[in-house]
Design an enzyme around this catalytic site. Sequence first.
Site, PDB file in Angstrom:
ATOM      1  N   LYS A 107       0.849  -1.197   0.000  1.00 20.35           N
ATOM      2  CA  LYS A 107       0.000   0.000   0.000  1.00 20.35           C
ATOM      3  C   LYS A 107       0.886   1.249   0.000  1.00 20.35           C
ATOM      4  O   LYS A 107       1.922   1.280   0.671  1.00 20.35           O
ATOM      5  CB  LYS A 107      -0.892  -0.021   1.241  1.00 20.35           C
ATOM      6  CG  LYS A 107      -1.916   1.083   1.319  1.00 20.35           C
ATOM      7  CD  LYS A 107      -2.813   0.886   2.540  1.00 20.35           C
ATOM      8  CE  LYS A 107      -3.884   1.951   2.661  1.00 20.35           C
ATOM      9  NZ  LYS A 107      -4.759   1.729   3.829  1.00 20.35           N
ATOM     10  N   SER A 131      -9.634   1.659   2.952  1.00 23.05           N
ATOM     11  CA  SER A 131      -8.797   2.432   2.050  1.00 23.05           C
ATOM     12  C   SER A 131      -7.750   1.595   1.321  1.00 23.05           C
ATOM     13  O   SER A 131      -7.148   2.081   0.365  1.00 23.05           O
ATOM     14  CB  SER A 131      -8.089   3.542   2.833  1.00 23.05           C
ATOM     15  OG  SER A 131      -7.227   2.971   3.810  1.00 23.05           O
ATOM     16  N   SER A 164      -9.722  -0.722   7.161  1.00 27.45           N
ATOM     17  CA  SER A 164      -9.191  -0.591   5.799  1.00 27.45           C
ATOM     18  C   SER A 164      -8.477  -1.803   5.216  1.00 27.45           C
ATOM     19  O   SER A 164      -8.144  -1.802   4.037  1.00 27.45           O
ATOM     20  CB  SER A 164      -8.256   0.607   5.722  1.00 27.45           C
ATOM     21  OG  SER A 164      -9.014   1.758   5.552  1.00 27.45           O
TER      22      SER A 164
HETATM   23  N1  GLN Z   1     -13.058   3.900   6.401  1.00 19.16           N
HETATM   24  C1  GLN Z   1     -12.448   4.343   7.635  1.00 19.16           C
HETATM   25  C2  GLN Z   1     -12.120   5.807   7.549  1.00 19.16           C
HETATM   26  O1  GLN Z   1     -12.341   6.376   6.510  1.00 19.16           O
HETATM   27  C3  GLN Z   1     -11.259   3.521   7.948  1.00 19.16           C
HETATM   28  C4  GLN Z   1     -10.070   3.870   7.178  1.00 19.16           C
HETATM   29  C5  GLN Z   1      -8.867   3.050   7.518  1.00 19.16           C
HETATM   30  O2  GLN Z   1      -8.979   2.014   8.180  1.00 19.16           O
HETATM   31  N2  GLN Z   1      -7.725   3.543   7.104  1.00 19.16           N
HETATM   32  O3  GLN Z   1     -11.669   6.400   8.489  1.00 19.16           O
END
Ligand code: GLN
Length: 491
Positions: A78, A153, A177
């Site tokens: 990532k 994400s 994410s």
């Molecule tokens: N969808 C969650 C957010 O937008 C989690 C994101 C993540 O785990 N990086 O904060």
Amino acid sequence: MDLYRLKIHELQEMLQRGEVSSREVTESVFRRIDDVEGKVGAFITLMEDEGLECAELADRRIEEGKQDGLTGIPLAIKDNMCMKGKRTTCGSKILESYKPPYDGTVIKSLGGHLSVPVGKTNMDEFAMGSSTETSYFGITRNPWDLGRIAGGSSGGSASAVAADECIGALGSDTGGSIRQPAAYCGVVGLKPTYGRVSRFGLVAFASSLDQIGPLTKDVRDCAILLTAISGHDRLDSTSVDIAVEDYVNSLDGDIGGLRIGIPKEYFTGGIDPDVEKSVWDAVKGLEKLGAAYKEVSLSHSEYALAAYYIIAPAEASSNLARYDGVKYGYRASRPEGLIDMYAKTRSEGFGREVKRRIMLGTYALSAGYYDAYYKKASQVRTLIARDFDEAFKECDLLLTPTVPAPAFKIGEKTGDPLQMYLTDIFTVPANLVGVPGISVPCGFSKDGLPIGLQLLGRHFDEATILRAAYAFEQHTDYHLRRPSLDAGRGK
Ligand code: GLN
């Protein structure tokens, strides 16, 4: 044979027996990327030259008989993990050309194994999002239906694994994410216990919640990758000095007597019927394998999402203060003075969702509102942690859907942040509490979209959730089905 389709553990054996070389596997992966990346959009940066160079080094090491777990295996990373001299963008314009001068600890570990870097994967900007639609570098598509999101994400890593554009991948999980895109893309994803994996070199989003973890084609691969990246690191003061077990040893298929807790507050409505059915089928399946289940209560569950969406933006607003046009990345041109340079750089460099989080977080932390928001959310976090402690007195793991519904259509929720945030409802508690969680494929919807089962364990008890996920996986074939990469079905 399509080498790119194979799993880490299959390739390990073939490499060891000399049946294939890492160079052949790596070439096969990059040919696959040539074929499908135009449809999927999983990567921000590809690293073919570095990958092939590394594959040759790996082949030499294998010839010398010095191979270990991941030698010669092509992995995707990532794009929020620092790789020395390689662009690390976090999906943001503000870091579009940022090249870190050092390797993060997980990258160092993988480098030590001589695993092969395939590239840096797409992600929601600064990991803020649930769909990989907020990236400055474009949208990543779901290989099971190209009209749908891959989740976020870590959507790039999940879709790269699902589309066989790499053999395995790393993602990061602050509120879901890793697990959420794994569920949407039909792969396995694990968020380790907070402190299990070093965060040194992971670009910070919300430092009390962030963890790096694996996204893989099956549970065995997940255990292999987790073992390789886990461990204490003196460069991350929140990493914990607890010995790392070889997680592969926990995959014995024996779950006799395992006590599974089903949190009743998670099943009070709003779950897609296909998801609900698959999850209950999974419960029955685990029961047949010798586990027992009972209902448990996590009574503060309804406040978890609200607490997360105060704590995470609050920490983000502080962490993102460093992007000011001076130290890193993008700087606005022709500013009128220092303050104007800060303002222009940040308004031009950050996207809408990141700005929304910074504003929410700054507000929640500001004098006069701190007690009402940040402090209250932190107190709620403690209550949620106590609920988990109580539940884990009665059971060995908790079972829930990973997400309430299968992958949604691209654009469906971009205009409604609250709807987007609601997709995280089952994943954020694990981050608030710090416990490990895995998402494993447990079915398909009527439209042929993957469904994920979430298993949560006690702190540092990754072994139990891996054991249960493995036993479940071995009695199902969901992880063996591959997406067709067809154009969206438009349903
Ligand atoms: N969808 C969650 C957010 O937008 C989690 C994101 C993540 O785990 N990086 O904060």
